[in-house]
Motif scaffolding. Structure first.
Motif, PDB file in Angstrom:
ATOM      1  N   ILE A   1     -15.515   7.765 -33.062  1.00 14.13           N
ATOM      2  CA  ILE A   1     -14.381   6.850 -32.834  1.00 14.13           C
ATOM      3  C   ILE A   1     -13.696   7.221 -31.522  1.00 14.13           C
ATOM      4  O   ILE A   1     -13.324   6.362 -30.727  1.00 14.13           O
ATOM      5  N   ALA A   2     -13.531   8.541 -31.307  1.00 14.07           N
ATOM      6  CA  ALA A   2     -12.870   9.004 -30.071  1.00 14.07           C
ATOM      7  C   ALA A   2     -13.599   8.476 -28.838  1.00 14.07           C
ATOM      8  O   ALA A   2     -12.965   8.090 -27.855  1.00 14.07           O
ATOM      9  N   GLN A   3     -14.925   8.443 -28.888  1.00 16.80           N
ATOM     10  CA  GLN A   3     -15.691   7.979 -27.719  1.00 16.80           C
ATOM     11  C   GLN A   3     -15.474   6.497 -27.464  1.00 16.80           C
ATOM     12  O   GLN A   3     -15.592   6.034 -26.339  1.00 16.80           O
ATOM     13  N   ARG A   4     -15.163   5.764 -28.523  1.00 18.32           N
ATOM     14  CA  ARG A   4     -15.009   4.316 -28.372  1.00 18.32           C
ATOM     15  C   ARG A   4     -13.613   3.891 -27.953  1.00 18.32           C
ATOM     16  O   ARG A   4     -13.385   2.735 -27.680  1.00 18.32           O
ATOM     17  N   THR A   5     -12.647   4.839 -27.990  1.00 20.27           N
ATOM     18  CA  THR A   5     -11.276   4.445 -27.625  1.00 20.27           C
ATOM     19  C   THR A   5     -11.244   4.122 -26.140  1.00 20.27           C
ATOM     20  O   THR A   5     -12.115   4.502 -25.382  1.00 20.27           O
ATOM     21  N   GLN A   6     -10.156   3.438 -25.769  1.00 22.66           N
ATOM     22  CA  GLN A   6     -10.042   2.990 -24.378  1.00 22.66           C
ATOM     23  C   GLN A   6     -10.066   4.167 -23.398  1.00 22.66           C
ATOM     24  O   GLN A   6      -9.805   5.309 -23.760  1.00 22.66           O
ATOM     25  N   THR A   7     -10.278   3.844 -22.133  1.00 25.38           N
ATOM     26  CA  THR A   7     -10.256   4.859 -21.075  1.00 25.38           C
ATOM     27  C   THR A   7      -8.897   5.546 -21.058  1.00 25.38           C
ATOM     28  O   THR A   7      -8.789   6.760 -20.970  1.00 25.38           O
ATOM     29  N   GLN A   8      -7.855   4.743 -21.168  1.00 26.10           N
ATOM     30  CA  GLN A   8      -6.495   5.282 -21.192  1.00 26.10           C
ATOM     31  C   GLN A   8      -6.195   5.751 -22.620  1.00 26.10           C
ATOM     32  O   GLN A   8      -6.062   4.924 -23.516  1.00 26.10           O
ATOM     33  N   ILE A   9      -6.110   7.081 -22.809  1.00 23.08           N
ATOM     34  CA  ILE A   9      -5.897   7.601 -24.162  1.00 23.08           C
ATOM     35  C   ILE A   9      -4.412   7.539 -24.517  1.00 23.08           C
ATOM     36  O   ILE A   9      -3.582   8.170 -23.862  1.00 23.08           O
TER      37      ILE A   9
ATOM     38  N   VAL B   1      -8.166  14.890 -15.819  1.00 14.16           N
ATOM     39  CA  VAL B   1      -8.725  14.713 -14.477  1.00 14.16           C
ATOM     40  C   VAL B   1     -10.237  14.924 -14.523  1.00 14.16           C
ATOM     41  O   VAL B   1     -11.017  14.122 -13.996  1.00 14.16           O
ATOM     42  N   ASP B   2     -10.648  16.004 -15.196  1.00 12.28           N
ATOM     43  CA  ASP B   2     -12.082  16.311 -15.301  1.00 12.28           C
ATOM     44  C   ASP B   2     -12.840  15.184 -16.000  1.00 12.28           C
ATOM     45  O   ASP B   2     -13.948  14.829 -15.599  1.00 12.28           O
ATOM     46  N   LEU B   3     -12.218  14.627 -17.028  1.00 10.26           N
ATOM     47  CA  LEU B   3     -12.856  13.528 -17.754  1.00 10.26           C
ATOM     48  C   LEU B   3     -13.131  12.358 -16.810  1.00 10.26           C
ATOM     49  O   LEU B   3     -14.214  11.766 -16.817  1.00 10.26           O
ATOM     50  N   GLY B   4     -12.142  12.045 -15.962  1.00  6.85           N
ATOM     51  CA  GLY B   4     -12.312  10.966 -14.978  1.00  6.85           C
ATOM     52  C   GLY B   4     -13.515  11.237 -14.084  1.00  6.85           C
ATOM     53  O   GLY B   4     -14.353  10.350 -13.845  1.00  6.85           O
ATOM     54  N   GLU B   5     -13.617  12.459 -13.625  1.00  6.72           N
ATOM     55  CA  GLU B   5     -14.690  12.813 -12.699  1.00  6.72           C
ATOM     56  C   GLU B   5     -16.065  12.774 -13.403  1.00  6.72           C
ATOM     57  O   GLU B   5     -17.053  12.310 -12.822  1.00  6.72           O
ATOM     58  N   LEU B   6     -16.103  13.269 -14.625  1.00  4.98           N
ATOM     59  CA  LEU B   6     -17.357  13.272 -15.391  1.00  4.98           C
ATOM     60  C   LEU B   6     -17.848  11.847 -15.619  1.00  4.98           C
ATOM     61  O   LEU B   6     -19.023  11.523 -15.469  1.00  4.98           O
ATOM     62  N   ARG B   7     -16.894  10.995 -15.957  1.00  6.14           N
ATOM     63  CA  ARG B   7     -17.246   9.598 -16.203  1.00  6.14           C
ATOM     64  C   ARG B   7     -17.774   8.907 -14.967  1.00  6.14           C
ATOM     65  O   ARG B   7     -18.724   8.151 -15.031  1.00  6.14           O
TER      66      ARG B   7
ATOM     67  N   LYS C   1     -12.959  13.967 -24.208  1.00  9.89           N
ATOM     68  CA  LYS C   1     -12.379  12.771 -24.817  1.00  9.89           C
ATOM     69  C   LYS C   1     -11.918  13.081 -26.243  1.00  9.89           C
ATOM     70  O   LYS C   1     -10.823  12.694 -26.647  1.00  9.89           O
ATOM     71  N   LEU C   2     -12.759  13.802 -26.975  1.00  5.85           N
ATOM     72  CA  LEU C   2     -12.401  14.137 -28.357  1.00  5.85           C
ATOM     73  C   LEU C   2     -11.135  15.000 -28.389  1.00  5.85           C
ATOM     74  O   LEU C   2     -10.205  14.728 -29.150  1.00  5.85           O
ATOM     75  N   HIS C   3     -11.082  16.007 -27.535  1.00  2.00           N
ATOM     76  CA  HIS C   3      -9.910  16.890 -27.514  1.00  2.00           C
ATOM     77  C   HIS C   3      -8.641  16.113 -27.159  1.00  2.00           C
ATOM     78  O   HIS C   3      -7.607  16.234 -27.820  1.00  2.00           O
ATOM     79  N   LEU C   4      -8.743  15.283 -26.113  1.00  2.00           N
ATOM     80  CA  LEU C   4      -7.564  14.523 -25.675  1.00  2.00           C
ATOM     81  C   LEU C   4      -7.115  13.536 -26.761  1.00  2.00           C
ATOM     82  O   LEU C   4      -5.915  13.390 -27.015  1.00  2.00           O
ATOM     83  N   CYS C   5      -8.075  12.880 -27.409  1.00  2.00           N
ATOM     84  CA  CYS C   5      -7.726  11.934 -28.485  1.00  2.00           C
ATOM     85  C   CYS C   5      -7.054  12.665 -29.644  1.00  2.00           C
ATOM     86  O   CYS C   5      -6.022  12.222 -30.161  1.00  2.00           O
ATOM     87  N   MET C   6      -7.625  13.803 -30.050  1.00  2.00           N
ATOM     88  CA  MET C   6      -7.065  14.549 -31.179  1.00  2.00           C
ATOM     89  C   MET C   6      -5.622  14.951 -30.882  1.00  2.00           C
ATOM     90  O   MET C   6      -4.754  14.890 -31.754  1.00  2.00           O
ATOM     91  N   HIS C   7      -5.387  15.381 -29.650  1.00  2.00           N
ATOM     92  CA  HIS C   7      -4.037  15.802 -29.273  1.00  2.00           C
ATOM     93  C   HIS C   7      -3.064  14.624 -29.369  1.00  2.00           C
ATOM     94  O   HIS C   7      -1.984  14.740 -29.944  1.00  2.00           O
ATOM     95  N   GLU C   8      -3.485  13.477 -28.841  1.00  2.00           N
ATOM     96  CA  GLU C   8      -2.594  12.307 -28.852  1.00  2.00           C
ATOM     97  C   GLU C   8      -2.431  11.750 -30.268  1.00  2.00           C
ATOM     98  O   GLU C   8      -1.324  11.407 -30.683  1.00  2.00           O
TER      99      GLU C   8
END
Lengths: 253, 253
Positions: A167-175, B23-29, B231-238
Motif C-alpha cells: 500500500i505504501a508503494q502505491r501512495t502518492q509521490t507527496q506523502i 530527498v534520497d527517495l526523490g533521487e532514487l525515483r 517510501k515505507l518508512h516515510l509513510c509509516m511515520h506520517e
C-alpha cells in the motif's frame, strides 16, 4: 467516547495505578511492623493488592482496544521505564529475579533492615522446596516469554510485508499521512494482533505473580515481596523522571 | 554540551534523517525513470544513500552516549513506530521481509504486464541464485536477532536484580526520585549495557542492508529496493503521526 480522550484516559489510568501502589505500599509496610502477625489478615492484604493489579490490567486492556499502539511505549512512562518495557509491561521473569535478589540479600544480611524490630527477613527463610518451585516457575515463565517475544517479532515483521508495504508503494509521490480505507483496515488488523499479544503477556504477568504469591510464598513472605516490588516500581518511575528532566526530554509529566 | 540538549539534539538528528530520506527517495525515483540506465551511476546512488544511513547511525550512537534510554522509545517517533521498535530501530529481518513482499507483488504484476505487454519490474526478476542468497541471509539475520533479543532480555531482568532492586529497598519511605551516587552508578552501568546492545543491533541492521544492496541485488534492483524502503518508512511515520493526532496523544510533533 471522544477518540481524542484515548491518550488522556490511558495516562490517567496509569497515574491512578501509581498512586494506588503508593497507598498499597503503606499498608503492606504497616502489616509487616505488626508484632503479632495475623495470618488471615496478611492473606487478605495480599489478595487485595493482587486484585488491584488485576483491576489495573483489566482497565488498561479495555482502554487499549481504542488504540493499542499507545501502550507499547507510553508517553507517561519515563525513558528508563520504556527502555525496560517488554510487551507493554514488565517482564514476568523479572518478578522472579526480584525474588532471588531479595532472598540473596536477606540470607547474606546485606540488606539494611528497613522495618524496625525484625531480627531476620522472612524472604531469607525460603525452604528448599519453595526454591525448587521458584526454579520451576522461572523456567516455565522464561519459555512462555520467549514464545510471546517471537509472536511480537512476527507481528513487527508483518508491517514490512503485504499488504502494508505494498500500500505504501502505491501512495502518492507527496506523502501526506492521509489514512485511506485500505491503510486503516491494514493497520486495524495489525492492532488486533498487537492487542492479542498484549493480553497474553498480561496473563503471563498475572499468572506468574499469582503463582509466587499464592502458590509458593507464605503470607508474610508474600507481603514482604509485594512491598519490595511496589517500592522498586515506584523508585524506577521517580528515578526515570529525574533522569529525563536532567536530559531535557519528555514533556508529559 | 549542556545535558539539557540531549533530547533536542537527538530529536533534531532524527528529523534531519527523515528529511534526508525524502530527498534520497526523490533521487532514487528519478534514477528509475531514466530510459537508459547507467550502471555506474546507479551504483553511486546506492552507495550514497547507504552512506547516509551509516552516517545517521554513527551520529545517533554518538548522541546516545549521553542518554541511551531516549532511543529505546523515542518521543519523536509516533506510537505506531514505537510499537514496532526492536532495540532502538527496525528489525533487520524486516529488510528481508520487505524484499520478499516486493518480489511477490512484482511477480504478481508480471502476469498483468505480460497480458498487457508492458515491461517487467526489476525486483520480480530475482534469479534462483539470488533468492537462495536472500534465504541464507534471512536465516542468518533471524539467528543474530534472536541472540540480541536475549541480551536485551537479560539486561532488562538485571534491573530487578542486585544492585538496583536492593538500592530501591534502602531508599527513604518517601520516594522522591533523588539520584544518589549509588543509584547513578548502577543506572550508568545499565546504560552501558544498553549502549552495547544498541550498537550490536545497529551493526546487524547495517550489515544486513549492505549484504542485500551490494552482495545480492543488481544495481537497478538495489535502487528500486531502496526507493521502496524509504517510501515505507516515510509513510509509516506520517500514518503514525495522523493516528496519534486522532487519538489525542504525543505532543512532541
Amino acid at each position: 467516547m471522544d477518540s481524542n480522550d484515548d491518550h488522556n484516559q490511558s495516562e490517567r489510568c496509569f497515574l491512578d495505578w501509581m498512586k494506588l501502589q503508593e497507598v498499597d505500599l503503606g499498608e503492606l509496610r504497616q502489616a509487616l511492623t505488626l508484632k503479632e502477625k495475623n495470618e488471615s489478615l496478611l492473606v487478605q492484604i495480599v489478595e487485595k493488592v493482587f486484585q488491584h493489579f488485576q483491576d489495573y490490567v483489566d482497565k488498561r486492556a479495555q482502554l487499549a482496544h481504542n488504540y493499542v499502539s499507545l501502550y507499547f511505549a507510553p508517553s507517561w512512562n519515563s525513558s528508563l521505564e520504556n527502555s525496560m518495557l517488554w510487551l507493554a509491561g514488565c517482564r514476568p521473569s523479572s518478578f522472579i529475579r526480584l525474588l532471588y535478589a531479595l532472598c540473596g540479600s536477606e540470607v547474606n544480611s546485606h540488606l539494611t533492615e528497613y522495618i524496625e524490630g525484625r531480627k531476620r527477613g522472612d524472604l531469607g527463610d525460603l525452604s528448599s522446596n519453595q526454591l525448587n518451585m521458584v526454579n520451576n516457575l522461572q523456567s516455565k515463565t522464561v519459555k512462555q516469554e520467549e514464545k510471546l517475544t517471537s509472536k511480537l517479532a512476527s507481528l513487527q515483521e508483518d508491517l514490512a510485508d503485504e499488504p502494508i508495504s505494498i500500500i505504501a508503494q502505491r501512495t502518492q509521490t507527496q506523502i501526506t499521512g492521509e489514512l485511506n480505507e485500505e491503510v486503516e483496515r491494514a493497520l486495524k488488523d495489525q492492532d488486533e494482533g498487537m492487542m492479542r499479544v498484549m493480553k497474553e503477556a498480561d496473563n503471563l504477568r498475572l499468572n506468574t505473580l499469582k503463582e509466587l504469591l499464592f502458590g509458593i510464598l507464605t503470607p508474610v513472605q508474600a507481603v514482604e515481596y509485594l512491598a519490595a516490588s511496589k517500592k522498586l516500581h515506584l523508585c524506577m518511575h521517580e528515578w526515570g523522571k529525574t533522569r529525563d528532566q536532567m536530559h531535557g526530554g519528555r514533556s508529559n509529566y
